[in-house]
Design an enzyme around this catalytic site. Structure first.
Site, PDB file in Angstrom:
ATOM      1  N   GLY A 254     -76.749  -1.956 -13.841  1.00 16.27           N
ATOM      2  CA  GLY A 254     -76.320  -1.126 -14.978  1.00 16.27           C
ATOM      3  C   GLY A 254     -76.625   0.335 -14.698  1.00 16.27           C
TER       4      GLY A 254
ATOM      5  N   GLY B 103     -75.833   3.060 -16.394  1.00 18.36           N
ATOM      6  CA  GLY B 103     -75.407   3.780 -17.594  1.00 18.36           C
ATOM      7  C   GLY B 103     -76.371   4.887 -17.986  1.00 18.36           C
TER       8      GLY B 103
ATOM      9  N   GLY C 210     -79.942   3.255 -17.160  1.00 17.89           N
ATOM     10  CA  GLY C 210     -80.172   2.884 -15.757  1.00 17.89           C
ATOM     11  C   GLY C 210     -80.222   4.088 -14.824  1.00 17.89           C
TER      12      GLY C 210
ATOM     13  N   THR D 244     -82.144  -3.441 -24.486  1.00 21.34           N
ATOM     14  CA  THR D 244     -82.699  -3.849 -25.777  1.00 21.34           C
ATOM     15  C   THR D 244     -82.105  -5.202 -26.155  1.00 21.34           C
ATOM     16  OG1 THR D 244     -82.837  -1.533 -26.402  1.00 21.34           O
ATOM     17  CG2 THR D 244     -82.939  -3.145 -28.194  1.00 21.34           C
TER      18      THR D 244
ATOM     19  N   GLU E 216     -86.978   0.209 -23.014  1.00 20.70           N
ATOM     20  CA  GLU E 216     -86.943   1.651 -22.774  1.00 20.70           C
ATOM     21  C   GLU E 216     -86.904   2.398 -24.114  1.00 20.70           C
ATOM     22  OE1 GLU E 216     -87.440   3.425 -19.942  1.00 20.70           O
ATOM     23  OE2 GLU E 216     -87.575   4.848 -21.590  1.00 20.70           O
TER      24      GLU E 216
ATOM     25  N   LYS F 208     -89.343  -3.237 -29.638  1.00 21.87           N
ATOM     26  CA  LYS F 208     -88.242  -2.297 -29.366  1.00 21.87           C
ATOM     27  C   LYS F 208     -87.297  -2.227 -30.574  1.00 21.87           C
ATOM     28  CE  LYS F 208     -85.226   0.310 -27.659  1.00 21.87           C
ATOM     29  NZ  LYS F 208     -85.401   1.739 -27.491  1.00 21.87           N
TER      30      LYS F 208
ATOM     31  N   ASN G 287     -86.833   1.188 -33.221  1.00 19.98           N
ATOM     32  CA  ASN G 287     -85.557   1.823 -33.587  1.00 19.98           C
ATOM     33  C   ASN G 287     -85.275   1.687 -35.084  1.00 19.98           C
ATOM     34  OD1 ASN G 287     -85.010   2.862 -31.132  1.00 19.98           O
ATOM     35  ND2 ASN G 287     -83.323   1.499 -30.616  1.00 19.98           N
TER      36      ASN G 287
ATOM     37  N   CYS H  32     -77.487   3.024 -30.385  1.00 19.57           N
ATOM     38  CA  CYS H  32     -78.470   1.947 -30.610  1.00 19.57           C
ATOM     39  C   CYS H  32     -78.935   1.702 -32.041  1.00 19.57           C
ATOM     40  CB  CYS H  32     -79.665   2.187 -29.707  1.00 19.57           C
ATOM     41  SG  CYS H  32     -79.189   2.039 -27.980  1.00 19.57           S
ATOM     42  N   PHE H  33     -79.132   2.746 -32.838  1.00 17.22           N
ATOM     43  CA  PHE H  33     -79.757   2.505 -34.145  1.00 17.22           C
ATOM     44  C   PHE H  33     -78.980   1.468 -34.970  1.00 17.22           C
ATOM     45  CE2 PHE H  33     -82.272   6.765 -34.646  1.00 17.22           C
ATOM     46  CZ  PHE H  33     -83.207   6.292 -33.757  1.00 17.22           C
TER      47      PHE H  33
ATOM     48  N   ARG I 212     -76.217  20.068 -40.547  1.00 14.02           N
ATOM     49  CA  ARG I 212     -77.443  19.877 -39.760  1.00 14.02           C
ATOM     50  C   ARG I 212     -78.580  20.795 -40.193  1.00 14.02           C
ATOM     51  NH1 ARG I 212     -77.839  15.425 -36.173  1.00 14.02           N
ATOM     52  NH2 ARG I 212     -75.747  14.945 -35.484  1.00 14.02           N
TER      53      ARG I 212
HETATM   54  P1  NAD Z   1     -74.203   1.902 -20.870  1.00 17.32           P
HETATM   55  O1  NAD Z   1     -73.042   1.263 -21.511  1.00 17.32           O
HETATM   56  O2  NAD Z   1     -74.250   3.384 -20.718  1.00 17.32           O
HETATM   57  O3  NAD Z   1     -74.396   1.289 -19.397  1.00 17.32           O
HETATM   58  C1  NAD Z   1     -74.414  -0.082 -19.136  1.00 17.32           C
HETATM   59  C2  NAD Z   1     -73.773  -0.315 -17.767  1.00 17.32           C
HETATM   60  O4  NAD Z   1     -73.922  -1.706 -17.412  1.00 17.32           O
HETATM   61  C3  NAD Z   1     -72.260  -0.035 -17.712  1.00 17.32           C
HETATM   62  O5  NAD Z   1     -71.998   0.959 -16.747  1.00 17.32           O
HETATM   63  C4  NAD Z   1     -71.643  -1.398 -17.345  1.00 17.32           C
HETATM   64  O6  NAD Z   1     -70.517  -1.276 -16.490  1.00 17.32           O
HETATM   65  C5  NAD Z   1     -72.789  -2.084 -16.640  1.00 17.32           C
HETATM   66  N1  NAD Z   1     -72.676  -3.549 -16.593  1.00 17.32           N
HETATM   67  C6  NAD Z   1     -72.467  -4.412 -17.619  1.00 17.32           C
HETATM   68  N2  NAD Z   1     -72.479  -5.684 -17.177  1.00 17.32           N
HETATM   69  C7  NAD Z   1     -72.686  -5.628 -15.842  1.00 17.32           C
HETATM   70  C8  NAD Z   1     -72.789  -6.613 -14.819  1.00 17.32           C
HETATM   71  N3  NAD Z   1     -72.714  -7.919 -15.091  1.00 17.32           N
HETATM   72  N4  NAD Z   1     -72.984  -6.202 -13.548  1.00 17.32           N
HETATM   73  C9  NAD Z   1     -73.073  -4.883 -13.253  1.00 17.32           C
HETATM   74  N5  NAD Z   1     -72.990  -3.905 -14.170  1.00 17.32           N
HETATM   75  C10 NAD Z   1     -72.797  -4.276 -15.458  1.00 17.32           C
HETATM   76  O7  NAD Z   1     -75.491   1.395 -21.675  1.00 17.32           O
HETATM   77  P2  NAD Z   1     -76.872   2.183 -21.894  1.00 17.32           P
HETATM   78  O8  NAD Z   1     -76.727   3.200 -22.960  1.00 17.32           O
HETATM   79  O9  NAD Z   1     -77.421   2.559 -20.578  1.00 17.32           O
HETATM   80  O10 NAD Z   1     -77.777   1.024 -22.530  1.00 17.32           O
HETATM   81  C11 NAD Z   1     -78.233  -0.058 -21.762  1.00 17.32           C
HETATM   82  C12 NAD Z   1     -79.261  -0.822 -22.584  1.00 17.32           C
HETATM   83  O11 NAD Z   1     -80.402   0.027 -22.837  1.00 17.32           O
HETATM   84  C13 NAD Z   1     -78.773  -1.292 -23.950  1.00 17.32           C
HETATM   85  O12 NAD Z   1     -79.337  -2.541 -24.233  1.00 17.32           O
HETATM   86  C14 NAD Z   1     -79.327  -0.252 -24.906  1.00 17.32           C
HETATM   87  O13 NAD Z   1     -79.548  -0.803 -26.191  1.00 17.32           O
HETATM   88  C15 NAD Z   1     -80.647   0.090 -24.257  1.00 17.32           C
HETATM   89  N6  NAD Z   1     -81.146   1.456 -24.527  1.00 17.32           N
HETATM   90  C16 NAD Z   1     -80.280   2.515 -24.556  1.00 17.32           C
HETATM   91  C17 NAD Z   1     -80.775   3.800 -24.768  1.00 17.32           C
HETATM   92  C18 NAD Z   1     -79.857   4.990 -24.800  1.00 17.32           C
HETATM   93  O14 NAD Z   1     -80.330   6.064 -25.145  1.00 17.32           O
HETATM   94  N7  NAD Z   1     -78.600   4.885 -24.464  1.00 17.32           N
HETATM   95  C19 NAD Z   1     -82.153   4.007 -24.903  1.00 17.32           C
HETATM   96  C20 NAD Z   1     -83.010   2.902 -24.833  1.00 17.32           C
HETATM   97  C21 NAD Z   1     -82.491   1.628 -24.646  1.00 17.32           C
HETATM   98  C1  UGA Z   2     -83.028   6.596 -30.161  1.00 19.51           C
HETATM   99  C2  UGA Z   2     -84.564   6.557 -30.174  1.00 19.51           C
HETATM  100  O1  UGA Z   2     -85.055   7.843 -30.580  1.00 19.51           O
HETATM  101  C3  UGA Z   2     -85.115   6.205 -28.782  1.00 19.51           C
HETATM  102  O2  UGA Z   2     -86.521   6.079 -28.836  1.00 19.51           O
HETATM  103  C4  UGA Z   2     -84.502   4.874 -28.333  1.00 19.51           C
HETATM  104  O3  UGA Z   2     -84.944   4.562 -27.028  1.00 19.51           O
HETATM  105  C5  UGA Z   2     -82.984   5.001 -28.333  1.00 19.51           C
HETATM  106  O4  UGA Z   2     -82.528   5.359 -29.669  1.00 19.51           O
HETATM  107  C6  UGA Z   2     -82.281   3.720 -28.002  1.00 19.51           C
HETATM  108  O5  UGA Z   2     -82.857   2.645 -28.076  1.00 19.51           O
HETATM  109  O6  UGA Z   2     -81.093   3.865 -27.704  1.00 19.51           O
HETATM  110  P1  UGA Z   2     -81.194   8.356 -29.386  1.00 19.51           P
HETATM  111  O7  UGA Z   2     -80.263   7.505 -30.179  1.00 19.51           O
HETATM  112  O8  UGA Z   2     -80.815   8.723 -28.008  1.00 19.51           O
HETATM  113  O9  UGA Z   2     -82.641   7.650 -29.285  1.00 19.51           O
HETATM  114  O10 UGA Z   2     -81.452   9.736 -30.155  1.00 19.51           O
HETATM  115  P2  UGA Z   2     -82.325  10.151 -31.443  1.00 19.51           P
HETATM  116  O11 UGA Z   2     -82.974  11.427 -31.153  1.00 19.51           O
HETATM  117  O12 UGA Z   2     -83.191   9.058 -31.905  1.00 19.51           O
HETATM  118  O13 UGA Z   2     -81.186  10.420 -32.525  1.00 19.51           O
HETATM  119  C7  UGA Z   2     -80.450   9.379 -33.109  1.00 19.51           C
HETATM  120  C8  UGA Z   2     -79.614   9.919 -34.243  1.00 19.51           C
HETATM  121  O14 UGA Z   2     -80.434  10.316 -35.332  1.00 19.51           O
HETATM  122  C9  UGA Z   2     -78.798  11.171 -33.859  1.00 19.51           C
HETATM  123  O15 UGA Z   2     -77.525  11.098 -34.465  1.00 19.51           O
HETATM  124  C10 UGA Z   2     -79.612  12.310 -34.432  1.00 19.51           C
HETATM  125  O16 UGA Z   2     -78.857  13.461 -34.711  1.00 19.51           O
HETATM  126  C11 UGA Z   2     -80.155  11.669 -35.695  1.00 19.51           C
HETATM  127  N1  UGA Z   2     -81.402  12.312 -36.174  1.00 19.51           N
HETATM  128  C12 UGA Z   2     -82.536  12.270 -35.421  1.00 19.51           C
HETATM  129  C13 UGA Z   2     -81.417  12.929 -37.410  1.00 19.51           C
HETATM  130  O17 UGA Z   2     -80.386  12.966 -38.122  1.00 19.51           O
HETATM  131  N2  UGA Z   2     -82.581  13.506 -37.853  1.00 19.51           N
HETATM  132  C14 UGA Z   2     -83.727  13.485 -37.123  1.00 19.51           C
HETATM  133  O18 UGA Z   2     -84.757  14.029 -37.597  1.00 19.51           O
HETATM  134  C15 UGA Z   2     -83.699  12.851 -35.869  1.00 19.51           C
END
Ligand code: NAD
Ligand code: UGA
Length: 477
Positions: A14, A16, A19, A137, A171, A226, A230, A282-283, A453
């Site tokens: 992954g 993304g 990753g 997650t 993460e 996790k 969130n 994610c939220f 905002r």
């Molecule tokens: P993303 O969609 O950006 O990336 C995921 C990647 O996985 C894609 O590029 C996809 O092509 C690849 N993929 C899927 N299945 C596959 C397979 N079988 N083999 C190879 N590649 C494959 O997702 P993301 O935002 O990086 O999130 C990944 C996970 O982390 C989610 O569970 C998310 O909830 C969690 N997470 C995200 C954030 C964030 O800020 N985006 C923060 C913390 C946790």
């Molecule tokens: C959130 C969490 O903060 C991370 O800890 C977690 O790892 C991640 O989700 C995840 O699991 O994907 P993220 O969504 O990247 O991170 O960004 P945030 O800063 O949390 O903001 C989320 C949303 O809430 C945004 O739309 C932001 O504008 C809004 N927000 C945030 C508010 O409206 N007010 C605030 O005070 C803070």
């Protein structure tokens, strides 16, 4: 079983938002490890390997510099999933875990098809002992599913010595601050049963994270923590947004209220910025998953409690859309509106669940002509999100005065020329110090500025003939 010393090769499935940046920081902090990030998406891998680091698929402050330093040294991006699995001691599962769109639990339960397919690939192609780490997650007890797949898939072409340990290592990075969050995490959480594997992973983090910040728990506590983190963060935003609406109706000022309550150490001052509703990938999905799991475990009252956060967040976007229409005399037909910001928050090019999407769609349905500016979001991405090409005239009701359209404009001031309103939807720094006197001359009157905002300093708009609405500000202007 492997010893800690034998860990040399890391695979991350992954490439993304999580990753790529996570493994870039791992590579930077652990120069002795060889890390390969694999993905089935060829286009994404090509972008990660692009010599022009301005074309990386993810924009994060500080990411480009690290990629320049470690790429093709101890960090590699590849589509060769099977070969990389074969050569790795540790495999991070970092794939997307969207909400199911069909079948049982549609709209709430996690769709684990990507995790399952990864587990099957790992089961088939790994060698010897492999530590498999849940970075994505996931719903509570997914580790049990992964373990079942890993153990039952042994058989074809596999030597008897093949073994697995499954750990949960969620993460917590936030987009826009990912590199700093990864370098200086509040905590690293490792859930598992096999102590030797837990310590092997802890040892990697110890290269840069102080030992007291590494929390070890059982598997299920880690998975649940996790989702809970969130859910609590989203709940806090919804709470402050609900009080912002209260302020607007009662004469309070949300910034003053946030400051007053945030000075109580038990409440704390962070994450109290009122806004157009939380977005991000994610939220919503993680709370939906918590709602689904609560129902599954026979706790409908708990499910209802968390579901109310999602409902209120949707209401926030709707109430802001309605308010804009109402201030512009109840109709947007023949009116132009400049949208400043389309990303779900500042410092990212990510638009997943961005409140801007729903608000723009609501305004388009009312017949508006939107001119959208965002420093990082592409026109292609906006087209996908709005479900309509730029400059396409959507004739909503077979009537000539009910046409809506949108376009992207790279230049803030030219995008404001002749517009009836400006709506700030993302808190990009560049919007903080605009020349409002100049803008006032460009806009059609009566003109409105909607600051969803709480970004602008009202004093900068004094001495202009602009009408001003700010989130959570109950004082009439
Ligand atoms: P993303 O969609 O950006 O990336 C995921 C990647 O996985 C894609 O590029 C996809 O092509 C690849 N993929 C899927 N299945 C596959 C397979 N079988 N083999 C190879 N590649 C494959 O997702 P993301 O935002 O990086 O999130 C990944 C996970 O982390 C989610 O569970 C998310 O909830 C969690 N997470 C995200 C954030 C964030 O800020 N985006 C923060 C913390 C946790
Ligand atoms: C959130 C969490 O903060 C991370 O800890 C977690 O790892 C991640 O989700 C995840 O699991 O994907 P993220 O969504 O990247 O991170 O960004 P945030 O800063 O949390 O903001 C989320 C949303 O809430 C945004 O739309 C932001 O504008 C809004 N927000 C945030 C508010 O409206 N007010 C605030 O005070 C803070």
């Amino acid at each position: 079983m492997m010893t800690n010393k034998s860990i040399k090769n890391i695979c991350c499935i992954g490439a993304g938002y999580v990753g790529g940046p996570t493994m870039a920081v791992f590579a930077d902090k652990c120069p002795d490890m060889n890390i390969t990030v694999v993905d089935k998406d060829k286009e994404r891998i090509k972008k990660w390997n692009d010599q022009d680091t301005g074309n990386l698929p993810v924009f994060e402050p500080g990411l480009e510099e690290i990629i320049k330093k470690v790429r093709d040294k101890n960090l590699h991006f590849s589509n060769e999933i099977e070969k990389t699995i074969e050569n790795s001691d540790i495999i991070f599962l970092c794939v997307n875990t969207p909400v199911k769109d069909k079948g049982f639990g549609a709209g709430q339960a996690s769709d684990l098809k990507f995790i399952e397919s990864c587990a099957r690939q790992v089961a088939k192609h790994s060698k010897n002992h492999t530590i498999v780490i849940e970075k994505s997650t996931l719903p509570v007890r997914t580790a049990a599913t992964i373990r079942t797949i890993l153990n039952s898939s042994q058989g074809d072409n596999i030597s008897d010595s093949k073994t697995f340990s499954v750990l949960s290592n969620p993460e917590f990075l936030a987009e826009g601050t990912a590199i700093n969050d990864l370098k200086n995490p509040d905590r690293v959480l490792i859930g598992g049963e096999d102590q030797e594997s837990i310590e092997a992973l802890a040892k990697i983090y110890q290269n840069w994270v102080p030992e007291e910040k590494i929390i070890r728990t059982n598997l299920w506590s880690s998975e649940l923590s996790k989702l809970t983190a969130n859910a609590f963060l989203a709940q806090r935003i919804t709470s402050i947004n609900s009080i912002a609406a209260f302020c607007e109706n009662s004469g309070g000022d949300i910034e003053e209220v946030a400051n007053a309550i945030g000075s109580d150490k038990r409440i704390g001052s962070k994450f109290l910025n009122a806004g157009p509703g939380f977005g991000g990938s994610c939220f919503k999905k993680d709370i939906s998953n918590l709602v689904y799991l609560s129902e599954y475990f026979g706790l409908p009252e708990v499910a209802e409690y968390w579901n109310s956060i999602i409902k209120l967040n949707n209401w926030q976007k709707l109430r802001i859309s309605k308010l804009i229409v109402q201030k512009l005399f109840g109709t947007l037909r023949g009116k132009s509106i400049a949208i400043l910001g389309f990303a779900f928050k500042a410092n990212t090019n990510d638009t997943r669940e961005s409140p801007a999407i729903d608000i723009c769609k609501n305004l388009l349905v009312e017949g508006a002509n939107l001119i959208i500016h965002d420093p990082k979001v592409s026109e292609e991405q906006m087209t996908k999100n709005l479900g309509m090409k730029a400059n396409y005239i959507c004739n909503n009701q077979d009537s000539n005065d009910y046409e809506s359209t949108w376009s992207k404009n790279e230049n803030i001031y030219s995008s404001l020329s002749g517009v009836d309103a400006v709506v700030i939807l993302t808190e990009w720094d560049i919007y903080k110090n605009l020349d409002w006197k100049k803008i006032s001359k460009l806009m059609r009157k009566p003109a409105w500025i909607f600051d969803t905002r709480g970004l602008l300093d009202i004093t900068k708009l004094n001495n202009t003939d602009l009408n001003f609405w700010k989130i959570g500000d109950g004082l009439e202007k």
